[in-house]
Design a protein around this motif. Structure first.
Motif, PDB file in Angstrom:
ATOM      1  N   UNK A   1       0.944  -1.181   0.145  1.00 22.68           N
ATOM      2  CA  UNK A   1      -0.022   0.051  -0.160  1.00 22.68           C
ATOM      3  C   UNK A   1       0.985   1.227  -0.224  1.00 22.68           C
ATOM      4  N   UNK A   2       1.184   1.520  -1.398  1.00 26.08           N
ATOM      5  CA  UNK A   2       2.391   2.615  -1.417  1.00 26.08           C
ATOM      6  C   UNK A   2       2.120   3.919  -0.764  1.00 26.08           C
ATOM      7  N   UNK A   3       2.916   4.336   0.129  1.00 33.08           N
ATOM      8  CA  UNK A   3       2.911   5.894   0.753  1.00 33.08           C
ATOM      9  C   UNK A   3       2.203   5.824   2.142  1.00 33.08           C
ATOM     10  N   UNK A   4       1.464   4.369   2.568  1.00 30.98           N
ATOM     11  CA  UNK A   4       1.174   4.426   3.619  1.00 30.98           C
ATOM     12  C   UNK A   4       2.025   4.049   4.514  1.00 30.98           C
ATOM     13  N   UNK A   5       2.080   4.760   5.937  1.00 34.06           N
ATOM     14  CA  UNK A   5       3.449   4.535   6.811  1.00 34.06           C
ATOM     15  C   UNK A   5       3.265   3.201   7.837  1.00 34.06           C
ATOM     16  N   UNK A   6       1.857   2.765   7.780  1.00 42.86           N
ATOM     17  CA  UNK A   6       1.877   1.398   8.584  1.00 42.86           C
ATOM     18  C   UNK A   6       2.524   1.575   9.970  1.00 42.86           C
TER      19      UNK A   6
ATOM     20  N   UNK B   1       2.842  13.398  -3.362  1.00 49.79           N
ATOM     21  CA  UNK B   1       2.901  12.251  -2.492  1.00 49.79           C
ATOM     22  C   UNK B   1       1.741  12.371  -1.626  1.00 49.79           C
ATOM     23  N   UNK B   2       1.874  12.154  -0.448  1.00 41.34           N
ATOM     24  CA  UNK B   2       0.929  12.291   0.752  1.00 41.34           C
ATOM     25  C   UNK B   2       1.029  13.341   1.473  1.00 41.34           C
ATOM     26  N   UNK B   3       1.873  14.527   0.869  1.00 44.86           N
ATOM     27  CA  UNK B   3       2.153  15.661   1.558  1.00 44.86           C
ATOM     28  C   UNK B   3       1.486  17.088   0.914  1.00 44.86           C
TER      29      UNK B   3
END
Length: 578
Positions: free
Chosen positions: A121-126, A290-292
């Protein structure tokens, strides 16, 4: 010929909605205390665009459930029939959608006959869910044919991400799909048009190409026959005698209303190379990398490496008509090429326009190049400063040929080759920290320490590499061409943050992150060929805290490994495994 890298080491939700495969996704409107509207997109319930999402996550009390099935079937997304590997029968796979703070549960079934797999799940920090990162040989065993696995993680970030197989070259065969996490935005818009996923698309299997060339002739990149935008783009079959060239494919058509502003989520899901995205006659504002979320800036095109995403806002302010929406494949580096590079097109159609193809032309200011968006433009909205590094070390990147003339990249002087049957986090859970050299691990035990990576390309071949880090956003302290020297100024005052950035050919990229997320996280090149050739390493972060996290779902972990080891496949691993 080699690279040089200097390294300075400086919660459960309540079940809300179940989404069967055939059902419509649940409503994803924010929980209203302050309504997120077209005139106030910075607002999000009790939170807003200024909330520090690294330390604050909304407690929505909602779990979003999805069902995914990996299949090998015959499709012709561009009019050329071929066997593909895909999710739920489509390329790309279905949208995974949630709100910021929701829990996401994906029930996955591997219905491919001859392939194990694992989904990243690309980009998810987990954070706190390392077992859901989806890397075979690192965070799990591959999922055997006929087996299932449930991935569960929280949407602690918001914006545009994507999911893909992290098993060998399966990404190139079609195992990709979009993720949207709804949240606030740094500029206003009227309508969210969703994802625009860009892919290079070949007519031969990537596994055939791997055996024929990429194992050995690694610096000569194969040219794909076509590219896709959200799985569409017709390949010309008019003069083809190939029976597989059946034609009938459609272009993506996006319909807009004059005077409205639209949010588009652009995803670089290519196997190799760089795309430039543009809409003829239009400029747009870039609002996230990205997610920023970032301070908006205006441009008429953006460049995307594999793994990168940009959220943009386009105003439909031109004459009513039809305009080409372009994914221009770049041939400015790495000997990249695409047989249809100037014809990967969609239609941006205004309400009231005729249903005809556009006659617009590409802006002359759009050049043929590789790299990232301008460094100075990528200013995060939530300002952060980078602390001083506390530990210094040196790491080398290089490449070599084995005696059998198989090409290998190395990172930290080693080539990554994972053990599918004994993943890294399983070894840690069993208190075995004696990792083989092929695991290519680097252990960072300190908590909340700042780590600096100074990556320098000294190969002289000028190859560009989009470097992706799992488990973190990294801070880009410097980036450029030529040699890095101590005289290069490092920007520690709110530098660009993201999860994927380009290492320029014969240049350098300096990144930093804080050790605030225990796990074993990959740092790797996102060119699929290079990842298969071993250009990756594992960062084992705060190893003493990993076992309890793995233990939360150890029964599923062991079942998946047992079933994988019982099946083990009809083939031997001939690449890095990731």
């Amino acid at each position: 010929m080699k690279f040089f890298v200097l390294l300075e080491l400086l919660a459960v939700g309540v079940l809300g909605h179940a989404v069967p495969r055939s059902a419509e996704p649940p409503s994803v409107s924010p929980r209203a205390a302050c309504e997120n509207t077209a005139s106030n997109r910075q607002c999000w319930g009790d939170y807003d665009i200024n909330t520090d999402w690294y330390s604050v996550t909304p407690d929505t009390g909602v779990t979003r459930e999805y069902w995914l099935e990996a299949q090998n079937i015959t499709l012709a997304p561009d009019g050329y029939q071929r066997q593909v590997l895909c999710f739920n029968g489509t390329v790309p796979g279905p949208l995974i959608e949630a709100n910021w703070g929701d829990w996401i549960v994906i029930h996955f079934t591997n219905s491919m006959q001859d392939n194990g797999t694992a989904i990243h799940w690309h980009g998810m920090h987990q954070a706190g869910t390392i077992g859901a990162d989806g890397v075979p040989g690192v965070t799990q065993c591959p999922i055997a044919p006929g087996d299932t696995m449930t991935y569960r993680f929280r949407a602690t970030q918001y914006g545009t991400a994507w999911y893909h197989s992290h098993f060998s070259l399966q990404l190139a065969e079609g195992l990709v799909g979009p993720i949207i996490i709804h949240g606030p935005t740094t500029a206003n818009y009227d309508v969210d048009l969703g994802n625009f996923m860009l892919q290079d698309w070949g007519h031969d299997s990537a596994f055939h190409i791997w055996i024929a060339t990429q194992q050995k002739i690694a610096l000569l990149q194969p040219a794909a026959e076509n590219g896709l935008i959200n799985g569409k783009n017709p390949y010309t079959c008019d003069a083809s005698a190939d029976a597989k060239c059946v034609g009938g494919a459609e272009r993506l058509v996006t319909t807009v209303t004059k005077g409205q502003k639209y949010l588009l989520r652009i995803i670089g899901a290519q196997v190799d190379g760089w795309f430039k995205f543009a809409i003829d006659g239009h400029t747009f504002r870039v609002v996230a990398a990205d997610l920023v979320p970032i301070i908006p800036y205006s441009t008429n095109n953006i460049i995307l490496a594999s793994g990168q995403r940009y959220d943009i806002i386009v105003e439909a302010n031109q004459t009513v008509g039809n305009y080409w929406l372009r994914a221009i494949y770049q041939t400015g580096c790495n000997q990249n090429n695409n047989d249809n590079k100037d014809n990967i097109l969609g239609v941006f159609r205004y309400d009231g326009a005729a249903s005809t193809d556009p006659t617009t032309t590409v802006a002359s200011s759009i050049t043929n190049s590789c790299g990232d968006e301008p460094y100075a433009s990528l200013v995060p909205w939530v300002s952060k400063e980078v602390g001083s590094a506390t530990i210094t070390d040196a790491v080398a990147l290089s490449w070599y040929y084995q005696l059998d003339l198989v090409f290998k990249w190395t990172l930290h002087s080693k080539t990554l080759v994972v053990n599918w049957s004994d993943p890294t986090t399983r070894s840690i859970y069993n208190n075995d920290l004696s990792f083989p050299d092929t695991s290519n691990v680097y252990q960072v035990s300190q908590s909340n320490a700042w780590t600096y990576w100074i990556i320098q390309d000294l190969t002289l071949v000028g190859a560009y590499h989009p470097m992706h880090l799992h488990g973190h956003d990294f801070y880009i302290l410097a980036q450029g061409s030529g040699l890095y020297t101590p005289f290069v100024k490092l920007n520690t005052k709110n530098p660009p943050r993201r999860d994927t950035a380009t290492l320029y050919g014969n240049g350098y990229t300096v990144i930093a992150f804080q050790t605030d997320n225990p796990g074993s996280w990959l740092l790797h090149c996102h060119i699929a060929w290079h990842a298969s050739q071993g250009l990756a390493m594992q960062l084992i972060e705060r190893e003493g805290e990993i076992a309890p996290i793995v233990g939360q779902d150890i029964e599923q972990y062991e079942r998946v490994c047992k079933n994988w080891n019982s099946w083990h496949g009809p083939y031997e691993m001939d690449d890095s495994g990731i």
